[in-house]
Design an enzyme around this catalytic site. Structure first.
Site, mmCIF file in Angstrom:
data_model
loop_
_atom_site.group_PDB
_atom_site.id
_atom_site.type_symbol
_atom_site.label_atom_id
_atom_site.label_comp_id
_atom_site.label_asym_id
_atom_site.label_seq_id
_atom_site.Cartn_x
_atom_site.Cartn_y
_atom_site.Cartn_z
ATOM 1 N N ASP A 145 -4.477 7.472 17.594
ATOM 2 C CA ASP A 145 -5.178 7.357 16.300
ATOM 3 C C ASP A 145 -5.776 5.963 16.145
ATOM 4 O O ASP A 145 -5.621 5.302 15.117
ATOM 5 C CB ASP A 145 -4.223 7.667 15.129
ATOM 6 C CG ASP A 145 -4.981 7.878 13.820
ATOM 7 O OD1 ASP A 145 -4.333 7.935 12.756
ATOM 8 O OD2 ASP A 145 -6.234 7.922 13.867
ATOM 9 N N ARG A 202 -8.909 1.381 10.529
ATOM 10 C CA ARG A 202 -7.857 1.495 9.495
ATOM 11 C C ARG A 202 -6.472 1.253 10.072
ATOM 12 O O ARG A 202 -5.545 0.920 9.335
ATOM 13 C CB ARG A 202 -7.931 2.874 8.831
ATOM 14 C CG ARG A 202 -7.612 4.010 9.776
ATOM 15 C CD ARG A 202 -7.659 5.399 9.151
ATOM 16 N NE ARG A 202 -7.514 6.421 10.198
ATOM 17 C CZ ARG A 202 -8.546 6.858 10.926
ATOM 18 N NH1 ARG A 202 -9.762 6.394 10.689
ATOM 19 N NH2 ARG A 202 -8.363 7.754 11.898
ATOM 20 N N ASN A 203 -6.334 1.435 11.400
ATOM 21 C CA ASN A 203 -5.029 1.244 12.045
ATOM 22 C C ASN A 203 -4.943 -0.054 12.819
ATOM 23 O O ASN A 203 -4.098 -0.202 13.702
ATOM 24 C CB ASN A 203 -4.729 2.433 12.957
ATOM 25 C CG ASN A 203 -4.320 3.654 12.148
ATOM 26 O OD1 ASN A 203 -3.784 3.522 11.053
ATOM 27 N ND2 ASN A 203 -4.615 4.837 12.659
ATOM 28 N N ASP A 261 0.582 0.963 14.617
ATOM 29 C CA ASP A 261 0.924 2.399 14.560
ATOM 30 C C ASP A 261 0.620 3.147 15.845
ATOM 31 O O ASP A 261 0.318 4.344 15.808
ATOM 32 C CB ASP A 261 0.170 3.053 13.392
ATOM 33 C CG ASP A 261 0.743 2.593 12.055
ATOM 34 O OD1 ASP A 261 0.087 2.767 11.030
ATOM 35 O OD2 ASP A 261 1.856 2.043 12.068
ATOM 36 N N VAL A 270 4.516 1.072 1.596
ATOM 37 C CA VAL A 270 4.736 -0.091 2.473
ATOM 38 C C VAL A 270 4.909 -1.324 1.589
ATOM 39 O O VAL A 270 4.098 -1.546 0.688
ATOM 40 C CB VAL A 270 3.554 -0.335 3.434
ATOM 41 C CG1 VAL A 270 3.883 -1.488 4.381
ATOM 42 C CG2 VAL A 270 3.267 0.927 4.248
ATOM 43 N N PHE A 299 2.383 9.072 3.594
ATOM 44 C CA PHE A 299 3.572 8.774 4.413
ATOM 45 C C PHE A 299 4.656 8.096 3.597
ATOM 46 O O PHE A 299 5.808 8.068 3.968
ATOM 47 C CB PHE A 299 3.170 7.850 5.566
ATOM 48 C CG PHE A 299 2.561 6.583 5.039
ATOM 49 C CD1 PHE A 299 3.369 5.483 4.775
ATOM 50 C CD2 PHE A 299 1.220 6.508 4.725
ATOM 51 C CE1 PHE A 299 2.839 4.327 4.225
ATOM 52 C CE2 PHE A 299 0.679 5.367 4.189
ATOM 53 C CZ PHE A 299 1.475 4.267 3.928
ATOM 54 N N GLY A 342 0.842 -1.196 0.000
ATOM 55 C CA GLY A 342 0.000 0.000 0.000
ATOM 56 C C GLY A 342 0.873 1.240 0.000
ATOM 57 O O GLY A 342 2.093 1.153 0.115
ATOM 58 N N SER A 343 0.236 2.369 -0.158
ATOM 59 C CA SER A 343 0.993 3.620 -0.117
ATOM 60 C C SER A 343 0.052 4.736 0.323
ATOM 61 O O SER A 343 -1.163 4.585 0.316
ATOM 62 C CB SER A 343 1.551 3.943 -1.503
ATOM 63 O OG SER A 343 0.472 4.162 -2.382
HETATM 64 C C1 LIG Z 1 -0.955 5.085 7.172
HETATM 65 C C2 LIG Z 1 -1.453 4.122 6.165
HETATM 66 C C3 LIG Z 1 -0.704 2.806 6.233
HETATM 67 O O1 LIG Z 1 0.121 2.565 7.078
HETATM 68 N N1 LIG Z 1 -1.082 1.925 5.272
HETATM 69 C C4 LIG Z 1 -0.584 0.677 5.111
HETATM 70 C C5 LIG Z 1 -0.719 0.138 3.831
HETATM 71 C C6 LIG Z 1 -0.300 -1.149 3.614
HETATM 72 C C7 LIG Z 1 0.283 -1.909 4.633
HETATM 73 C C8 LIG Z 1 0.442 -1.338 5.902
HETATM 74 N N2 LIG Z 1 1.016 -2.002 6.990
HETATM 75 C C9 LIG Z 1 1.026 -3.362 7.200
HETATM 76 N N3 LIG Z 1 0.417 -4.214 6.361
HETATM 77 C C10 LIG Z 1 0.458 -5.546 6.654
HETATM 78 N N4 LIG Z 1 -0.138 -6.425 5.833
HETATM 79 C C11 LIG Z 1 -0.887 -6.257 4.683
HETATM 80 C C12 LIG Z 1 -1.252 -7.403 3.975
HETATM 81 C C13 LIG Z 1 -2.009 -7.318 2.839
HETATM 82 C C14 LIG Z 1 -2.396 -6.073 2.363
HETATM 83 O O2 LIG Z 1 -3.148 -6.048 1.212
HETATM 84 C C15 LIG Z 1 -3.117 -4.818 0.467
HETATM 85 C C16 LIG Z 1 -3.764 -5.090 -0.877
HETATM 86 O O3 LIG Z 1 -5.079 -5.616 -0.692
HETATM 87 C C17 LIG Z 1 -5.704 -6.029 -1.868
HETATM 88 C C18 LIG Z 1 -2.057 -4.912 3.045
HETATM 89 C C19 LIG Z 1 -1.301 -5.000 4.217
HETATM 90 N N5 LIG Z 1 1.067 -6.048 7.738
HETATM 91 C C20 LIG Z 1 1.676 -5.209 8.588
HETATM 92 C C21 LIG Z 1 1.669 -3.858 8.347
HETATM 93 F F1 LIG Z 1 2.279 -3.000 9.203
HETATM 94 C C22 LIG Z 1 -0.015 -0.040 6.139
#
Ligand SMILES: CCC(=O)Nc1cccc(Nc2nc(Nc3ccc(OCCOC)cc3)ncc2F)c1
Length: 281
Positions: free
Chosen positions: A143, A147-148, A161, A36, A33, A29-30
């Site tokens: 927060d 979402r977190n 977070d 990731v 910030f 994701g993005s």
């Molecule tokens: C502030 C916004 C922010 O942090 N956003 C943000 C985005 C992405 C991932 C994280 N963080 C973590 N993610 C995972 N697992 C994860 C697994 C699958 C996934 O599927 C995405 C596509 O779905 C179709 C997304 C995350 N594990 C620990 C994290 F810490 C934080």
């Protein structure tokens, strides 16, 4: 066998992760910030690597705090493994949760979750356990929201977070007048005086419970922030979600008591929810 010097293990910063030990994989994701990505640490440990876009965070303060955060360890907290701070952008390396954010998980699985009160309540209980641990360690999240939180295998839910909001530089996010400030999760004392406490986390937890029992609806629908502030200050609270038992809504309402001291602690919440779970199943 030589005596172990008292400084053993203190020299190398164990919260510092060597980039050579990290193998970066697909993007998860993005956001404002940064990006990731999934990663493998030391060849076998699944991680999420948050690559902090420069200028989004007060990095030195965060790196200092990372030493404390790595010590916060609980089955319902997303573990901070460490940071890569010797280069820019800095990397924040945490435990990997395979099903991603709780908010997306609720929205994607609404059809199977909506009838499963026991599972939804168990998610609430898991979050209350992680938050009771932070409360015990006088650690304020600032927060807390669906979402977190993140979802792992076997419906494990963990809080992520925690404490990070203190290091965000974008004042649209940090000041309660800012466009990105999480108004819908904030109690009156935060809206009026930005006074954060574990009791303001409890208010946000009540909204998180509402998110869980609506399978990821937006609190207050499409109301503008100014309209939400006005309602919260007048004591108007979120309505009971359809698929939520009255006893569970009673707990949510206590989290939304106007005065922080009237709200239960997470320690009490955890026990009350365990009792409700017994009577419902
Ligand atoms: C502030 C916004 C922010 O942090 N956003 C943000 C985005 C992405 C991932 C994280 N963080 C973590 N993610 C995972 N697992 C994860 C697994 C699958 C996934 O599927 C995405 C596509 O779905 C179709 C997304 C995350 N594990 C620990 C994290 F810490 C934080």
């Amino acid at each position: 066998d030589r005596p172990v010097p008292p400084t053993a293990g203190l020299s190398h910063d164990k919260w510092e992760i060597h980039p050579m030990e990290l193998m970066l994989m697909e993007e998860l994701g993005s956001g404002q910030f940064g990006v990731v990505r999934r990663g493998k640490w030391r060849g076998s440990i699944d991680t999420a690597v948050k690559m902090m876009k420069e200028g989004t965070m007060s990095e030195d303060d965060f790196i200092e705090e990372a030493k404390v955060m790595t010590k916060l360890q609980h089955p319902n907290l997303v573990q901070l493994y460490g940071v890569c701070s010797k280069h820019r952008p800095i990397y924040i390396v945490t435990e990997y949760m395979k099903h991603g954010s709780l908010l997306n998980y609720l929205r994607r699985h609404e059809n199977t979750l909506i009838g499963n009160m026991g599972l939804l309540l168990d998610m609430c209980i898991q979050v209350s356990k992680g938050m009771a641990y932070l409360e015990r360690h006088n650690y304020i999240h600032r927060d807390l929201a669906a979402r977190n939180c993140l979802v792992g295998s076997e419906n494990v839910v963990k809080v992520a977070d925690f404490g990070l909001a203190r290091y965000v530089l974008d004042d649209q996010y940090t000041s309660s007048g800012g466009t990105k400030f999480p108004i819908k999760w904030a109690p009156p004392e935060v809206l009026n005086y930005t006074r954060f406490s574990s009791k303001s986390d409890v208010w946000a937890y009540g909204v998180l419970m509402w998110e869980i029992f609506t399978c990821g609806k937006m609190p207050y629908g499409r109301l503008k922030n100014t309209e939400v502030v006005e309602r919260v200050q007048r004591g108007i609270i979120l309505e009971k979600p359809k698929s939520c038992a009255k006893e569970i809504y009673e707990v949510m309402k206590k989290c939304w008591s106007h005065g922080p001291e009237e709200r239960p602690s997470f320690r009490v919440l955890k026990e009350q929810l365990a009792l409700v779970a017994q009577t419902l199943t």
